[in-house]
Design a protein around this motif. Structure first.
Motif, PDB file in Angstrom:
ATOM      1  N   VAL A   1       1.380  -5.959   4.266  1.00 36.99           N
ATOM      2  CA  VAL A   1       1.176  -4.563   4.637  1.00 36.99           C
ATOM      3  C   VAL A   1       1.958  -4.273   5.912  1.00 36.99           C
ATOM      4  O   VAL A   1       2.143  -5.148   6.756  1.00 36.99           O
ATOM      5  CB  VAL A   1      -0.319  -4.236   4.848  1.00 36.99           C
ATOM      6  CG1 VAL A   1      -1.073  -4.295   3.524  1.00 36.99           C
ATOM      7  CG2 VAL A   1      -0.954  -5.187   5.849  1.00 36.99           C
TER       8      VAL A   1
ATOM      9  N   ARG B   1       0.817  -1.212   0.000  1.00 35.33           N
ATOM     10  CA  ARG B   1       0.000   0.000   0.000  1.00 35.33           C
ATOM     11  C   ARG B   1       0.854   1.268   0.000  1.00 35.33           C
ATOM     12  O   ARG B   1       0.606   2.174  -0.790  1.00 35.33           O
ATOM     13  CB  ARG B   1      -0.934   0.006   1.215  1.00 35.33           C
ATOM     14  CG  ARG B   1      -1.953  -1.125   1.204  1.00 35.33           C
ATOM     15  CD  ARG B   1      -2.816  -1.083   2.450  1.00 35.33           C
ATOM     16  NE  ARG B   1      -3.708  -2.239   2.538  1.00 35.33           N
ATOM     17  CZ  ARG B   1      -4.425  -2.543   3.608  1.00 35.33           C
ATOM     18  NH1 ARG B   1      -4.367  -1.765   4.687  1.00 35.33           N
ATOM     19  NH2 ARG B   1      -5.199  -3.621   3.620  1.00 35.33           N
ATOM     20  N   CYS B   2       1.849   1.316   0.888  1.00 40.37           N
ATOM     21  CA  CYS B   2       2.640   2.540   0.997  1.00 40.37           C
ATOM     22  C   CYS B   2       4.073   2.365   0.531  1.00 40.37           C
ATOM     23  O   CYS B   2       4.850   3.334   0.548  1.00 40.37           O
ATOM     24  CB  CYS B   2       2.623   3.056   2.435  1.00 40.37           C
ATOM     25  SG  CYS B   2       3.522   2.005   3.612  1.00 40.37           S
TER      26      CYS B   2
ATOM     27  N   GLY C   1      -2.019   3.703   2.720  1.00 36.75           N
ATOM     28  CA  GLY C   1      -1.394   3.788   1.409  1.00 36.75           C
ATOM     29  C   GLY C   1      -0.874   5.177   1.104  1.00 36.75           C
ATOM     30  O   GLY C   1      -0.596   5.975   2.009  1.00 36.75           O
TER      31      GLY C   1
END
Length: 214
Positions: free
Chosen positions: A152, A84-85, A159
């Motif tokens: 994650v 997500r990030c 995100g």
């Protein structure tokens, strides 16, 4: 043709001490370095146990009629990237596995194998070689299955901002004024019409009243 197993390989185990008496059991603990070849210990480019990282093994060897039943647990630290990030992450991995390594001279019922045995069944079975077995393919499959396919950094990771790339978890109030592209297009059309009307008015001929006043 398969190559001969090397007993010096830390993922090759010797069952001679266990023997072939059904019910005999042996426990083995061993720490090995995660092999980086022929494939990474994980999902390449997503998450996995780094090449050379320690992997703790707790294994139980059990002698049965048709071979040696191997049951165990592998523990290691996996590293990857949050989907997500995109931040790096690390998680504790625990993978359970169980596999039967058959005696090359016995079928599933513990009797001497006949030449007419189905060759396709043999392709799916793993065999002992001179009392040795290689745990690497079994361990590799177990690790891959135990890893998250979409790792994650935290369950509520927000995100990245799709417009500027800011990590939203660090700035929960971050936002951009949303502009509907459909309204933006209409606004542009309205502006152009207004500009056209102004141009027409500035270039228009003087009216009759204006001429009379002159």
């Amino acid at each position: 043709m398969s190559t001969r197993l090397d007993h010096r390989n830390p993922l090759v185990f010797d069952t001679h001490e266990l023997g072939r008496r059904p019910g005999a059991m042996q426990r083995v603990t061993r720490t090995i370095d995660a092999p980086g070849s022929p494939a990474p210990f994980g999902v390449e480019g997503v998450i996995g146990v780094p090449d050379g990282a320690p992997v703790e093994l707790e294994i139980r060897l059990e002698s049965v009629m048709e071979g040696v039943l191997v049951t165990g647990t592998a523990r290691a630290s996996a590293k990857g990237e949050c989907v997500r990030c995109l931040e790096p992450l690390e998680l504790a991995l625990e993978a359970d596995f169980q596999e039967m390594f058959s005696y090359p001279d016995a079928d599933d019922r513990g009797r001497t194998a006949e030449p007419a045995d189905d060759a396709e069944d043999d392709e799916d079975r793993l065999f002992l070689e001179d009392g040795l077995f290689d745990l690497e393919p079994v361990l590799r499959d177990a690790v891959v299955l135990a890893l998250p396919m979409q790792p994650v950094c935290q369950e509520d990771c927000q995100g990245l901002c799709s417009e500027c790339g800011v990590r939203l978890t660090d700035d929960p109030d971050h936002h951009h004024d949303a502009v509907d592209i459909r309204w933006a297009a209409l606004q542009g059309l309205a502006d152009s019409i207004q500009d056209g009307e102004k141009d027409e008015m500035s270039g228009a001929e003087p009216s009759v009243d204006e001429k009379q006043e002159k």
